[in-house]
Design a protein around this motif. Structure first.
Motif, PDB file in Angstrom:
ATOM      1  N   HIS A 127       6.601   6.925 -13.322  1.00  0.00           N
ATOM      2  CA  HIS A 127       7.731   7.604 -12.668  1.00  0.00           C
ATOM      3  C   HIS A 127       7.349   8.238 -11.332  1.00  0.00           C
ATOM      4  O   HIS A 127       8.200   8.796 -10.643  1.00  0.00           O
ATOM      5  CB  HIS A 127       8.296   8.700 -13.581  1.00  0.00           C
ATOM      6  CG  HIS A 127       9.053   8.165 -14.750  1.00  0.00           C
ATOM      7  ND1 HIS A 127      10.230   7.461 -14.611  1.00  0.00           N
ATOM      8  CD2 HIS A 127       8.811   8.213 -16.075  1.00  0.00           C
ATOM      9  CE1 HIS A 127      10.673   7.105 -15.796  1.00  0.00           C
ATOM     10  NE2 HIS A 127       9.826   7.540 -16.710  1.00  0.00           N
ATOM     11  N   GLU A 128       6.064   8.170 -10.995  1.00  0.00           N
ATOM     12  CA  GLU A 128       5.582   8.805  -9.765  1.00  0.00           C
ATOM     13  C   GLU A 128       6.414   8.354  -8.568  1.00  0.00           C
ATOM     14  O   GLU A 128       6.671   7.161  -8.407  1.00  0.00           O
ATOM     15  CB  GLU A 128       4.107   8.449  -9.547  1.00  0.00           C
ATOM     16  CG  GLU A 128       3.526   9.099  -8.313  1.00  0.00           C
ATOM     17  CD  GLU A 128       2.110   8.633  -8.020  1.00  0.00           C
ATOM     18  OE1 GLU A 128       1.500   7.952  -8.859  1.00  0.00           O
ATOM     19  OE2 GLU A 128       1.643   8.970  -6.914  1.00  0.00           O
ATOM     20  N   GLY A 129       6.826   9.322  -7.753  1.00  0.00           N
ATOM     21  CA  GLY A 129       7.614   8.997  -6.568  1.00  0.00           C
ATOM     22  C   GLY A 129       9.067   9.411  -6.720  1.00  0.00           C
ATOM     23  O   GLY A 129       9.750   9.687  -5.742  1.00  0.00           O
TER      24      GLY A 129
ATOM     25  N   VAL B 210       1.710   2.854   3.087  1.00  0.00           N
ATOM     26  CA  VAL B 210       0.579   2.952   2.156  1.00  0.00           C
ATOM     27  C   VAL B 210       1.031   3.755   0.940  1.00  0.00           C
ATOM     28  O   VAL B 210       1.423   4.915   1.073  1.00  0.00           O
ATOM     29  CB  VAL B 210      -0.649   3.631   2.796  1.00  0.00           C
ATOM     30  CG1 VAL B 210      -1.833   3.591   1.825  1.00  0.00           C
ATOM     31  CG2 VAL B 210      -1.027   2.959   4.108  1.00  0.00           C
ATOM     32  N   GLU B 211       1.001   3.133  -0.206  1.00  0.00           N
ATOM     33  CA  GLU B 211       1.539   3.707  -1.443  1.00  0.00           C
ATOM     34  C   GLU B 211       0.592   3.484  -2.616  1.00  0.00           C
ATOM     35  O   GLU B 211      -0.118   2.483  -2.651  1.00  0.00           O
ATOM     36  CB  GLU B 211       2.870   3.005  -1.792  1.00  0.00           C
ATOM     37  CG  GLU B 211       4.099   3.743  -1.371  1.00  0.00           C
ATOM     38  CD  GLU B 211       4.375   5.016  -2.172  1.00  0.00           C
ATOM     39  OE1 GLU B 211       3.698   5.254  -3.192  1.00  0.00           O
ATOM     40  OE2 GLU B 211       5.275   5.765  -1.765  1.00  0.00           O
ATOM     41  N   ASN B 212       0.635   4.369  -3.601  1.00  0.00           N
ATOM     42  CA  ASN B 212      -0.177   4.147  -4.810  1.00  0.00           C
ATOM     43  C   ASN B 212       0.679   3.947  -6.054  1.00  0.00           C
ATOM     44  O   ASN B 212       0.139   3.644  -7.111  1.00  0.00           O
ATOM     45  CB  ASN B 212      -1.086   5.355  -5.060  1.00  0.00           C
ATOM     46  CG  ASN B 212      -0.296   6.553  -5.534  1.00  0.00           C
ATOM     47  OD1 ASN B 212       0.672   6.941  -4.882  1.00  0.00           O
ATOM     48  ND2 ASN B 212      -0.661   7.117  -6.658  1.00  0.00           N
ATOM     49  N   ALA B 213       1.996   4.139  -5.945  1.00  0.00           N
ATOM     50  CA  ALA B 213       2.828   4.138  -7.155  1.00  0.00           C
ATOM     51  C   ALA B 213       3.822   2.978  -7.147  1.00  0.00           C
ATOM     52  O   ALA B 213       4.326   2.600  -6.084  1.00  0.00           O
ATOM     53  CB  ALA B 213       3.604   5.452  -7.241  1.00  0.00           C
ATOM     54  N   PRO B 214       4.116   2.416  -8.320  1.00  0.00           N
ATOM     55  CA  PRO B 214       5.048   1.277  -8.372  1.00  0.00           C
ATOM     56  C   PRO B 214       6.402   1.578  -7.720  1.00  0.00           C
ATOM     57  O   PRO B 214       6.909   0.758  -6.944  1.00  0.00           O
ATOM     58  CB  PRO B 214       5.232   1.028  -9.877  1.00  0.00           C
ATOM     59  CG  PRO B 214       4.087   1.693 -10.552  1.00  0.00           C
ATOM     60  CD  PRO B 214       3.573   2.770  -9.656  1.00  0.00           C
TER      61      PRO B 214
ATOM     62  N   PHE C 269       2.565   7.105   5.333  1.00  0.00           N
ATOM     63  CA  PHE C 269       1.711   7.439   4.186  1.00  0.00           C
ATOM     64  C   PHE C 269       2.464   8.232   3.134  1.00  0.00           C
ATOM     65  O   PHE C 269       3.042   9.279   3.437  1.00  0.00           O
ATOM     66  CB  PHE C 269       0.536   8.317   4.637  1.00  0.00           C
ATOM     67  CG  PHE C 269      -0.516   7.590   5.415  1.00  0.00           C
ATOM     68  CD1 PHE C 269      -1.583   6.977   4.773  1.00  0.00           C
ATOM     69  CD2 PHE C 269      -0.451   7.533   6.801  1.00  0.00           C
ATOM     70  CE1 PHE C 269      -2.564   6.313   5.495  1.00  0.00           C
ATOM     71  CE2 PHE C 269      -1.428   6.879   7.535  1.00  0.00           C
ATOM     72  CZ  PHE C 269      -2.479   6.259   6.873  1.00  0.00           C
ATOM     73  N   ASP C 270       2.380   7.775   1.895  1.00  0.00           N
ATOM     74  CA  ASP C 270       2.724   8.625   0.765  1.00  0.00           C
ATOM     75  C   ASP C 270       1.628   9.702   0.669  1.00  0.00           C
ATOM     76  O   ASP C 270       0.566   9.567   1.276  1.00  0.00           O
ATOM     77  CB  ASP C 270       2.764   7.740  -0.484  1.00  0.00           C
ATOM     78  CG  ASP C 270       2.891   8.545  -1.751  1.00  0.00           C
ATOM     79  OD1 ASP C 270       3.836   9.343  -1.831  1.00  0.00           O
ATOM     80  OD2 ASP C 270       2.033   8.381  -2.646  1.00  0.00           O
ATOM     81  N   MET C 271       1.871  10.771  -0.082  1.00  0.00           N
ATOM     82  CA  MET C 271       0.872  11.852  -0.121  1.00  0.00           C
ATOM     83  C   MET C 271       0.039  11.888  -1.417  1.00  0.00           C
ATOM     84  O   MET C 271      -1.165  11.675  -1.393  1.00  0.00           O
ATOM     85  CB  MET C 271       1.560  13.201   0.079  1.00  0.00           C
ATOM     86  CG  MET C 271       0.559  14.347   0.158  1.00  0.00           C
ATOM     87  SD  MET C 271       1.307  15.919   0.590  1.00  0.00           S
ATOM     88  CE  MET C 271       2.128  16.331  -0.931  1.00  0.00           C
ATOM     89  N   ASP C 272       0.702  12.165  -2.563  1.00  0.00           N
ATOM     90  CA  ASP C 272      -0.056  12.330  -3.808  1.00  0.00           C
ATOM     91  C   ASP C 272      -0.603  10.983  -4.269  1.00  0.00           C
ATOM     92  O   ASP C 272       0.152  10.023  -4.429  1.00  0.00           O
ATOM     93  CB  ASP C 272       0.846  12.933  -4.903  1.00  0.00           C
ATOM     94  CG  ASP C 272       1.173  14.387  -4.613  1.00  0.00           C
ATOM     95  OD1 ASP C 272       0.234  15.206  -4.609  1.00  0.00           O
ATOM     96  OD2 ASP C 272       2.356  14.705  -4.376  1.00  0.00           O
ATOM     97  N   GLY C 273      -1.894  10.922  -4.477  1.00  0.00           N
ATOM     98  CA  GLY C 273      -2.509   9.661  -4.908  1.00  0.00           C
ATOM     99  C   GLY C 273      -2.878   8.764  -3.733  1.00  0.00           C
ATOM    100  O   GLY C 273      -3.448   7.690  -3.932  1.00  0.00           O
ATOM    101  N   VAL C 274      -2.528   9.181  -2.505  1.00  0.00           N
ATOM    102  CA  VAL C 274      -2.887   8.421  -1.304  1.00  0.00           C
ATOM    103  C   VAL C 274      -3.742   9.304  -0.385  1.00  0.00           C
ATOM    104  O   VAL C 274      -4.887   8.990  -0.097  1.00  0.00           O
ATOM    105  CB  VAL C 274      -1.635   7.892  -0.572  1.00  0.00           C
ATOM    106  CG1 VAL C 274      -1.987   7.360   0.820  1.00  0.00           C
ATOM    107  CG2 VAL C 274      -0.975   6.791  -1.387  1.00  0.00           C
TER     108      VAL C 274
HETATM  109 CA    CA Z   1       2.052   8.776  -4.731  1.00  0.00          CA
END
Ligand code: CA
Length: 247
Positions: free
Chosen positions: A61-63, A185-189, A25-30
């Motif tokens: 630029h997230e990530g 699981v990711e929310n950023a490109p 898991f990614d954290m911010d936005g997930v």
């Molecule tokens: Ca994220």
């Protein structure tokens, strides 16, 4: 659609089956609904120093590591690398602005999904570029018993931020699993690109303002509209992973 995505992954990686043992898991936005605060902090600090910076850019630029984002924006504006002292001070300012905002809420559906994984014997692993000091306390508070230090990759562990696959490759190592035994699981490109580059089946959850196609064009194997959506469809997805095999 789900079946096609799994088959396409298996053919691309010349493997027979996704035998899921860990979810990275990614954290911010997930796990946390924190990206709007990060975007606001970036825009405030960069603009106060005379840089052009839009909220959409924060999401694009997230990530990346904060340092790398600052360097890219500086180079775009001045055509050369940013002085190291400036990079550090801008990043500190950004963190201070972020810390002044209210504490981010956990993403709806995240805890429920983690509980389903744990119940099914699947190991959750945290893979974040964040180095926020409050991170461990916050994870423990909102997701008790779900993440332990041996199963976390943070800004302190990696040299290369996303979109480099290093953070996700390290996540695989920490969980002691192969790429075809995991899911991201990711929310950023850029995060999606990192998961795909690590050879892992990568699920995007579109929790921000970017169009779906940005995440799909980054290589996401599947896309869900939210963490709640992924959580609600988890049993079906897990069943698909278990049942699809190619010879
Ligand atoms: Ca994220």
């Amino acid at each position: 659609m789900v079946k096609d995505s799994i088959l396409s992954y298996l053919r691309r990686h010349a493997c027979h089956h996704i035998g899921l043992k860990a979810v990275l898991f990614d954290m911010d936005g997930v796990l946390f609904n924190s990206m709007h605060y990060h975007a606001q902090a970036w825009v405030t600090v960069m603009r106060s120093h005379g840089f052009d910076f839009t909220p959409e850019e924060a999401y694009m630029h997230e990530g990346r590591t904060g340092m790398s984002t600052i360097n890219l924006i500086y180079r775009r504006q001045y055509g050369c690398d940013a002085p190291a002292g400036l990079v550090d001070s801008l990043y500190e300012e950004k963190c201070a602005v972020f810390a002044s905002f209210p504490e981010p809420e956990p993403m709806p559906g995240a805890l429920q999904l983690l509980q389903q994984l744990k119940a099914g014997g699947i190991q959750p692993v945290l893979v974040t570029g964040s180095g926020q000091h409050s991170l461990f306390r916050r994870l423990d508070h909102f997701f008790p018993g779900m993440f332990s230090r041996p199963y976390m990759v943070t800004a302190y562990d990696v040299k290369q931020g996303k979109p480099n696959p290093e953070p996700y490759l390290m996540g695989l190592t920490k969980a002691d699993v192969q790429p075809w035994e995991a899911m991201v699981v990711e929310n950023a490109p850029l995060g999606v690109q990192a998961g795909v580059a690590a050879g892992i089946f990568t699920v995007a959850v579109n929790t921000g303002p970017l169009p779906d196609k940005v995440l799909l064009e980054s290589g996401a194997d599947l896309l869900f509209s939210s963490m709640q959506d992924l959580c609600d469809r988890w049993q079906d997805l897990h069943q698909m992973f278990s049942s699809i095999t190619i010879v």
